[in-house]
Enzyme design. Structure first.
Site, mmCIF file in Angstrom:
data_model
loop_
_atom_site.group_PDB
_atom_site.id
_atom_site.type_symbol
_atom_site.label_atom_id
_atom_site.label_comp_id
_atom_site.label_asym_id
_atom_site.label_seq_id
_atom_site.Cartn_x
_atom_site.Cartn_y
_atom_site.Cartn_z
ATOM 1 N N ALA A 1 26.278 39.355 38.093
ATOM 2 C CA ALA A 1 26.352 40.799 37.746
ATOM 3 C C ALA A 1 26.014 41.774 39.019
ATOM 4 C CB ALA A 1 25.695 41.000 36.570
ATOM 5 N N LYS B 1 7.048 45.862 44.377
ATOM 6 C CA LYS B 1 6.360 44.387 44.746
ATOM 7 C C LYS B 1 4.944 44.169 44.532
ATOM 8 C CE LYS B 1 10.610 45.201 48.108
ATOM 9 N NZ LYS B 1 10.687 45.609 49.262
#
EC number: 1.1.1.3
Length: 449
Positions: free
Chosen positions: A29, A226
């Site tokens: 996707a 992150k």
């Protein structure tokens, strides 16, 4: 029949593939830069991937916003879904790869639907994991479904595997790194060419290194996403994005970079998470690092991740942190693991074994500081500034003043010994209020990485 012929298919017979040799069918996707890069990698390196996965890894279904766009890879024969969430129900799909991006919307809906359907998920979505990773990990564990995300942090650098697997036998004391290539590129060019932030940012946008809206990068949010993931892995606790202190690079000037060089430092945007007796701290902000530190020499769009373990010591990984090739490489590594049946709990341990250590607020941070002031060159100014620092129990390490210009503005640079952030903030507010201080003081933390 000779012994060597036993077990071989005989002439006219049909060899039935063993279950473990059945191709792993993947649905992707998102067919942007990374999605198209993944399809290209799985096609061009199909033989290598199959050898390392123990069976072929093939793409059977895809979803993207528009069908007609040329993405540089053939899509013939692939099942197309206009609704990415529908990929979760595709009967021929073994693994769902989510490359849509964003912390909510279709990306989150797809991941949750795939897990509910009992299908493993591979994602490069750091925002989704940073914001909703704790809840998604619980869903995956309850359903017994692998969730892999090597590509979510530092592109092609195997930072996730390094922490979760390679350093699994260590107590991690600290994890840090250059986690955003856009910021690192801007700071590198500012240093090498003596140019100001706004000018270099505009050039980075023209070259495609920065987005049209660069806020997520230059304001430190991307790096904070992150770092939240790395901290969860390093310290074995649920991800907690809200506990990360975040500052960007908008206020770093060419003057600060030049002065840092005179003092033996380079300025980098770092994400740093550490653990001590008080708990876990996580912060993203510009740092002055010694020029001799390995991370100081990581320039341009490159990323680096440093981990410190009790038995392994310090480990540093460096490489490209974004782009089609590096990120697709990380996604492929996760797919190979899943094809082999290799997977570990999302945050390295089952939810019941995760740590509940508290988050330490930024005010409790203790370290050294660089402070640049633009002051009127007149008697008593330095005495006023040092008196305020003395009142807050902040000890000076050095002072630098360039030239004299009586009655005009001159830069004064101070560096301190270790002190608490709360004390420095209190001192900074008082210094900024002096009528001899002509603009907002510049504060950069010194990190001896």
């Amino acid at each position: 029949m000779s012994a060597s012929d036993r077990g071989r298919p005989q002439a006219g017979s049909v060899s039935q593939p063993r279950p473990e040799h059945k191709p792993l069918s993947v649905a992707v996707a998102g067919l942007g830069t990374v999605g198209a890069g993944l399809l290209k990698l799985l096609s061009e390196n199909a033989d290598i991937v199959a050898a390392r996965a123990g069976r072929p890894v093939t793409v059977g279904a895809v979803s993207a916003r528009t069908r007609g766009r040329d993405r540089g890879v053939p899509l013939d024969g692939l099942r197309w879904y206009d609704d990415p969430v529908a990929l979760a129900a595709d009967p021929g799909t073994d693994v769902v790869v989510e490359l849509i991006g964003g912390s909510d919307g279709p990306a989150r809906a797809l991941v949750e639907a795939a897990i509910a359907a009992g299908k493993p998920v591979v994602t490069a979505n750091k925002a989704l994991l940073a914001v909703h990773g704790a809840a998604i990990a619980e869903l995956a564990e309850a359903r017994g479904v692998p969730l892999a995300f090597e590509a979510a942090v530092a592109g092609g650098i195997p930072a996730i595997k390094g922490l979760r697997e390679g350093l699994a036998g260590n107590r991690i004391r600290r994890v840090a790194g250059i986690l955003n290539g856009t910021c690192n590129y801007i700071l590198t060019v500012m240093r090498e060419q003596g140019r100001e932030f706004a000018e270099v940012l505009a050039e980075a946008q023209a070259l495609g290194y920065a987005e049209a809206d660069p806020s997520f990068d230059i304001d430190g949010i991307d790096a904070a996403h992150k770092l939240a993931i790395l901290a969860a892995l390093a310290f074995g606790r649920p991800v907690e994005f809200g506990a990360v202190h975040v500052e960007g690079i908008r206020e770093v000037t060419a003057l600060d970079i030049a002065l840092a060089g005179e003092l033996g430092y380079r300025i980098k945007l770092l994400g740093i998470a550490s653990r001590d007796a008080a708990g876990i701290s996580a912060r993203v902000h510009p740092c002055m690092v010694p020029v001799a530190a390995p991370i100081a020499r990581v320039d341009g769009v490159f990323n680096a991740v440093v981990a410190e373990g009790d038995f392994v010591g310090r480990v540093m990984l460096e490489g490209r942190g974004a782009g089609a090739g590096p990120t697709a490489s990380a996604v492929a590594a996760d797919l190979i693991d899943l094809a082999r049946g290799r997977h570990t709990p999302v945050w390295g341990a089952a939810s019941g074994a995760l740590d509940a250590a508290p988050s330490v607020p930024m005010d409790r941070h203790c370290g050294a500081y660089y402070l640049r002031l633009m002051v009127l060159d007149r008697p008593g100014v330095i005495a006023d500034v040092t008196g305020i620092l003395r009142d807050e129990a902040i000890s000076l390490e050095s002072m630098l003043q360039r030239g004299r210009a009586p009655g005009e503005a001159v830069p004064v640079v101070l560096t301190t010994h270790d002190c608490e952030e709360a004390a420095m903030r209190a001192a900074l507010a008082r210094i900024a209020a002096l009528d001899s201080v002509l603009e907002k003081p510049a504060l950069i933390r010194v990190e001896p990485l």
